[in-house]
Design a protein around this motif. Structure first.
Motif, PDB file in Angstrom:
ATOM      1  N   GLU A 300       0.989  -1.214   0.061  1.00 31.83           N
ATOM      2  CA  GLU A 300      -0.096  -0.069  -0.096  1.00 31.83           C
ATOM      3  C   GLU A 300       0.950   1.180   0.044  1.00 31.83           C
ATOM      4  OE1 GLU A 300      -2.114   0.743   3.489  1.00 31.83           O
ATOM      5  OE2 GLU A 300      -4.105   1.217   2.575  1.00 31.83           O
ATOM      6  N   LYS A 301       1.937   1.077   0.753  1.00 27.26           N
ATOM      7  CA  LYS A 301       2.900   2.374   0.839  1.00 27.26           C
ATOM      8  C   LYS A 301       3.306   2.523  -0.705  1.00 27.26           C
ATOM      9  CE  LYS A 301       6.436   3.932   3.811  1.00 27.26           C
ATOM     10  NZ  LYS A 301       7.544   3.320   4.428  1.00 27.26           N
ATOM     11  N   LEU A 302       4.019   1.503  -1.126  1.00 29.67           N
ATOM     12  CA  LEU A 302       4.626   1.484  -2.677  1.00 29.67           C
ATOM     13  C   LEU A 302       3.757   2.194  -3.435  1.00 29.67           C
ATOM     14  CD1 LEU A 302       6.467  -1.825  -2.915  1.00 29.67           C
ATOM     15  CD2 LEU A 302       7.468   0.382  -2.402  1.00 29.67           C
ATOM     16  N   VAL A 303       2.231   1.842  -3.495  1.00 30.00           N
ATOM     17  CA  VAL A 303       1.252   2.290  -4.539  1.00 30.00           C
ATOM     18  C   VAL A 303       0.974   3.850  -4.005  1.00 30.00           C
ATOM     19  CG1 VAL A 303      -1.414   2.306  -4.794  1.00 30.00           C
ATOM     20  CG2 VAL A 303       0.118   0.024  -4.573  1.00 30.00           C
ATOM     21  N   ALA A 304       1.373   4.168  -2.891  1.00 34.06           N
ATOM     22  CA  ALA A 304       0.953   5.593  -2.540  1.00 34.06           C
ATOM     23  C   ALA A 304       2.391   6.366  -2.914  1.00 34.06           C
ATOM     24  CB  ALA A 304       0.795   5.775  -0.986  1.00 34.06           C
ATOM     25  N   GLU A 305       3.351   5.655  -3.025  1.00 34.95           N
ATOM     26  CA  GLU A 305       4.480   6.246  -3.603  1.00 34.95           C
ATOM     27  C   GLU A 305       4.818   6.246  -5.106  1.00 34.95           C
ATOM     28  OE1 GLU A 305       7.526   3.933  -1.504  1.00 34.95           O
ATOM     29  OE2 GLU A 305       7.067   5.217   0.461  1.00 34.95           O
ATOM     30  N   GLY A 306       3.781   5.793  -5.586  1.00 37.58           N
ATOM     31  CA  GLY A 306       3.726   5.560  -7.140  1.00 37.58           C
ATOM     32  C   GLY A 306       4.643   4.601  -7.894  1.00 37.58           C
ATOM     33  N   LYS A 307       4.949   3.651  -6.891  1.00 33.54           N
ATOM     34  CA  LYS A 307       6.046   2.676  -7.408  1.00 33.54           C
ATOM     35  C   LYS A 307       4.911   1.476  -8.192  1.00 33.54           C
ATOM     36  CE  LYS A 307       9.896   3.639  -4.394  1.00 33.54           C
ATOM     37  NZ  LYS A 307      10.616   3.365  -3.219  1.00 33.54           N
ATOM     38  N   THR A 308       4.391   1.856  -8.873  1.00 33.66           N
ATOM     39  CA  THR A 308       3.562   0.963  -9.762  1.00 33.66           C
ATOM     40  C   THR A 308       3.330   1.253 -11.267  1.00 33.66           C
ATOM     41  OG1 THR A 308       1.637   2.441  -9.493  1.00 33.66           O
ATOM     42  CG2 THR A 308       1.932   0.749  -7.906  1.00 33.66           C
ATOM     43  N   SER A 309       3.191   0.184 -12.127  1.00 34.97           N
ATOM     44  CA  SER A 309       2.713   0.081 -13.646  1.00 34.97           C
ATOM     45  C   SER A 309       1.125   0.456 -13.441  1.00 34.97           C
ATOM     46  CB  SER A 309       3.292  -0.764 -14.246  1.00 34.97           C
ATOM     47  OG  SER A 309       4.696  -1.168 -13.939  1.00 34.97           O
ATOM     48  N   THR A 310       0.825   0.990 -14.516  1.00 30.67           N
ATOM     49  CA  THR A 310      -0.797   0.971 -14.688  1.00 30.67           C
ATOM     50  C   THR A 310      -1.250   0.218 -15.710  1.00 30.67           C
ATOM     51  OG1 THR A 310      -0.871   3.151 -13.671  1.00 30.67           O
ATOM     52  CG2 THR A 310      -2.759   2.485 -14.972  1.00 30.67           C
TER      53      THR A 310
END
Lengths: 674, 674
Positions: A300-310
């Motif tokens: 969840e923290k990584l998602v908040a930090e934008g460490k994701t692909s969409t």
């Protein structure tokens, strides 16, 4: 008064004749029989008598528990009372259900259509695992979530009115199984994929399975105030193509983690026509598969930090990131596991290996230590760290052939369903020793316990959800019902209480809640739109009824009350768009009306206060009755009217009469004579 | 052995503690309780104990009777075991039912589509009256017929496999109610209209109601050898627009006749928006309505002689002809009647007037004499002869407020449902005196008796089919279940045995048959097409599996067996037409497989031996798992494969991978370590 006397006398005969010594002759009433006579007449044993008295619920009394069972391929959810094991309601979820007016023209249509996948309308589901919403790890009786394995969807059922309010399609995966589990405060509803496929479902040849096919753990954010999944704030973690199976959320000590098992880490892809071994053998080669441990708070923290692909609008923590950032760890688990069930205290995770004979007890503290110390056995070929199996477990319980799922009571016992052996195995969490096995009929799949998935199970009842029922019930055709068997687990020994045939769908999991936790509505607010929870802008009260034409659009503002509709005659032109707005003016409990226009495939259920809007095109000319489909009063048949559709191009009202009779038009019929 | 000892001891405690004198201390096992303790713990009365023991069916034993209940707006039929009142199966009839694979791609699609009306697809029904096929006036257990009030249709359910084989739409009427009753040898299935409309449903303004709107009695010819209604040899009798209600066929003495009542001989047409009285009051003005007496054997002769008009392909005996040729007679009947029920000996017809307090007993011999002697009170305005009411009846039983339907036992008693009073009234056919009233919960509509519609009812059980259930069950939302209450009528007094919530649809009528009359199949013949009863031309045995392409058409010949499909990988091009031919190779009882292709809305139930054909267009490119939706074995999850649809214009197999991961392609995953 007469009935009281009869009952009194009956009581004497009933109890006295059960004594072993000859009792004095009893006055018997009619064909009333003593317990002994009834036992003889109906072939009941003492155990049967006890079971009957433990499950019978007399008229006027109600059940202590409610079971929410998945309806399997019916696409629905079954609400069942316990201990009577009576089916209280089939809740329309993924499949249109006309009695509830679900998917036949009203507001529910949008719910069902919201669940379409790609360009396909989907009107059924393979419902697997219902999960009640939780507060602090305890069922709170507010919502129920279920997943559709066949079409990768999750639905939200509002227990305020036992109505499905939302179906969310997962745009990334092609199937799901480990769902719809919740975190201890229902922050997330979790849906994990089953059969791997390219994320987003684009075509990729099967020979690129290992490279391009993937699994996924979807974290659907739940907005409790709105009672809906908040798609925009949901996200996912990409997983290896290991055919993830069941999943469970950690609680208390293990809160913040999710555990998912898997069964085809061999990544077998069949090829039966091509002479290759089927998946069932390919997937059974290895001795171990992988338990997936996800730190969802870290994710969840990584998602908040934008460490994701969409992908297709969903933010995904990639497999690479998950492995590198400590979101995902793997632990070996024997063999082709099925159930993964966190213990009530959250300290341990029990896994049943369906080709194994054990229930393996993983210890969260041990796992956490390995994770925190980065003590890895290595990494899998996708770069995910692997924890040592032996270092992760407390031990293994020797259960028997084909242990699947495990549930818990309030006394430290675990109950594991054993498919091949057809038993429920009761064992102690303390020393992992099996205490008792109860034969069930037959081939038990899932198992459930009263408040069994909470931090404080109730004990008392366990239900064996058996897949087969040959010789248990009267034959109802080659498609047999499933068989739920209610077990009393309150005593030292388990007791078989009663069989319940399930003749609609093949339930997978179920949950059982104490009924006093349910706060269900009896009537809707006047003019309530069930899907907004608000008074509908088109709600129509008595005296406000009208028919309004705007070009080729006709708005009909209607009311329904015992025993008529206003208006009860609607005439439109062929091709007109018709908007019906109907409010039930009733406010008495259980005073439901129905509404249908014959042959227009429109069918509504109008519970007290409910408002419905229906839009359709009057594309078939003719005369169509409309009527109340509920037996709402002595004059329910008279609660009717006509919907007339004038053919295109009709300028006069003269039309060919369909009468076969040459009888001249009758001005009025003579009243019948006495 | 251990369990035997336990049971023995339990028996002692169970019976001994029930004595009124103090018994010697008993050895108790675990938490086992005596009858007295259980009664106290669960608040059971002596009557409850007796009721529990009269209804409880232990595991391994089965019910004595099966109830076939209409599913009302669910569109289905419910098969219920009695006395346990357990729902054994929801039979898919008019509404698609995915668990049964009914309407999701297989052969059943044609059955459902056969029921479309005009240009409209209809996917639900308001199922009213199920009727078992009869031989010499006795249920023979072969077929069940039901009518759809909302869409004027009749369905045939084959009890060999509990599967709906035919839906026949009535092209003439806009609704039906008096159906689907059979003549004593099931020569005809009778469907009579309810809300009058122009025959053929053409548009005619409502102000021409009396002149151009009509009722109809449809006589569907049943071909027992084929198990289908023979539409070409079916015919109808036109009726006045009197809003015909229920109907029953004569038997024994009255064989050859059909009796239909009616409730709006006032021909009220409402107009609530226009300030006119609703139909409920307009239709309740007169003191009497009309019992319709049809001599169907005479009508059949007229049809054979060609004395008919043909409307939409159906031969119709016109109202004029029916009146003139003695096919139709009317008799006054009080007031807004609902049920019309021929007595087991066929000598009398009992009519309940819902705004009356009587059950009126018409005598067939008296009626026949009046008809034969042409002793008319006159004719109605449509020219139909009217018989004298007083001369037609034997008498009236004073029942109470709102008598509806009447059923019979084997001792000369009748049981009438009394809606407003919420009771079952038991009365003697001999002297028409009410003997007893049993309160029911609440608002009873129909009522049924064991083998109650035959020439030899069984007595024993009566079921009150109550419309309301407030305070009876745990609340499952504003839409409440109905409540079936099983009554024991074997004794001098009626006994209330048990409540059964009906949480799926609102049943109207039901019939109850002795289970030994049912000759239901356990498995299908290998490769059987369920709809032809023959081996399907595309049946595929082991080794015959293949995929055959012809242009853009792909034929897939598949087999299913524990636990794999052959083939398990199917790749087609986007836009291809795919014909699946799947045979279940199983022959073991209860060994069912399912089959779905995810997101293609295809779902089949493959019972042992069954063959299914499915045709669809692969119009959505991508990767779709296909799998067995039944928990068919320990490795059921592995019974899976892939359906791959290559996008249009793809020339290479390279396609964008959906993986979010930057992990390089893994050649093979390292096997998990112990």
């Amino acid at each position: 008064m007469k009935s009281f006397v009869i009952r009194g006398l009956l009581g004497v005969s009933l109890l006295a004749l059960a004594c072993s010594k000859p009792a004095p002759p009893q006055q018997t009433i009619g064909a009333s029989k003593s317990v002994k006579e009834l036992m003889a007449a109906r072939g009941l044993t003492e155990a049967d008598v006890e079971a009957a008295l433990r499950t019978y619920v007399p008229t006027g009394k109600s059940d202590d528990y409610m079971i929410f069972a998945s309806g399997g391929q019916s696409g629905q959810v079954l609400a069942i009372g316990a201990p009577s094991m009576r089916l209280l309601k089939v809740i329309g979820v993924f499949t249109p259900e006309p009695w509830q007016g679900y998917g036949y023209g009203g507001g529910s249509n949008a719910v069902i259509e919201g669940g379409n996948q790609g360009t396909h309308k989907i009107t059924w589901a393979d419902v697997h695992h219902p999960n009640l919403s939780e507060t602090k790890g305890d069922y709170d009786g507010e919502f129920l979530f279920v997943n559709d394995k066949a079409n990768a969807r999750v639905a939200v059922v509002d227990l305020k009115d036992f109505t499905t309010k939302q179906i969310v399609p997962n745009p990334l995966v092609s199937s799901d199984h480990g769902g719809a589990f919740v975190t201890p405060n229902t922050d997330y509803v979790i849906e994990t994929s089953q059969y791997p496929a390219p994320l987003g479902r684009e075509y990729v040849p099967i020979d690129q399975y290992k490279d391009k096919y993937r699994g996924l753990a979807m974290f659907w954010k739940f907005d409790r105030a709105k009672g809906r999944i908040d798609v925009a704030n949901s996200w996912a973690v990409e997983l290896p193509p290991y055919t993830q199976d069941l999943a469970d959320a950690g609680k208390l000590d293990s809160d913040g983690f999710v555990f998912i098992n898997s069964f085809n880490t061999e990544m077998a892809i069949g090829g039966t026509l091509e002479g290759k071994p089927p998946i069932e053998s390919g997937a059974s080669q290895g001795d171990m598969d992988y338990l997936h441990v996800i730190d969802w708070k870290k994710a969840e923290k990584l998602v908040a930090e934008g460490k994701t692909s969409t992908i297709k609008g969903i933010r995904v923590v990639s497999l690479d990131t998950a492995g590198k950032e400590g979101v995902l760890h793997l632990i070996g688990e024997p063999k082709s596991p099925h159930g993964v069930d966190v213990t009530p205290d959250g300290k341990e995770i029990v896994v049943g290996g369906k080709l194994d004979t054990h229930a393996t007890v993983f210890n969260f503290e041990k796992i956490k230590k390995l994770i925190d110390g980065k003590q890895y056995d290595g990494k899998d070929s996708y770069g995910v760290p692997i924890l040592n199996f032996q270092a992760s477990i407390r031990g293994q319980a020797e259960i028997g052939l084909g242990p699947l799922h495990t549930v818990y009571d309030n006394k430290g016992f675990a109950y594991t369903s054993v498919f091949i052996e057809s038993v429920v195995a009761k064992w102690s969490l303390k020393d992992l020793k099996v205490i008792e096995k109860m034969p069930v009929h037959y081939n038990i799949g899932h198992i459930l316990a009263a408040e069994g998935d909470t931090v404080s199970p109730d004990g008392k009842y366990v239900v064996a959800m058996n897949k087969m029922s040959m010789d248990r019930f009267t034959n109802v055709g080659p498609l047999y019902p499933q068989n739920f068997q209610l077990l009393d687990v309150d005593g030292e020994k388990m007791r078989m209480l009663v069989d319940m045939p399930i003749g609609i769908g093949e339930p997978h999991y179920s949950q059982m809640i104490k009924v006093d936790k349910l706060k269900t509505t009896k009537v809707y607010k006047m003019g309530e739109n069930v899907y907004t929870g608000q008074k509908d802008p088109s709600a129509t009260l008595a005296g406000q009824e009208k028919i309004v034409r705007n070009g080729t659009t006709v708005d009909v503002y209607m009311t329904a009350i015992r025993s008529h509709f206003t208006p009860d005659r609607i005439e439109v032109d062929e091709g007109d768009t018709v908007n019906l707005h109907i409010t039930s003016l009733e406010q008495s409990e259980d005073q439901t009306h129905g509404f249908t226009i014959n042959m227009y495939n429109i069918d509504l259920s109008l519970e007290p206060g409910k408002h419905e809007n229906v839009t359709f095109v009057a594309d078939m000319a003719g005369v169509y009755p409309m009527y109340c489909t509920e037996f709402c009063s002595a004059l329910h048949l008279e609660m009717a009217g006509y919907f007339l559709v004038k053919p295109k191009g009709t300028t006069t009202t003269a039309a060919p009469a369909g009468s076969a009779s040459a009888v001249p038009a009758a001005a009025s019929a003579a009243p019948p004579k006495k």
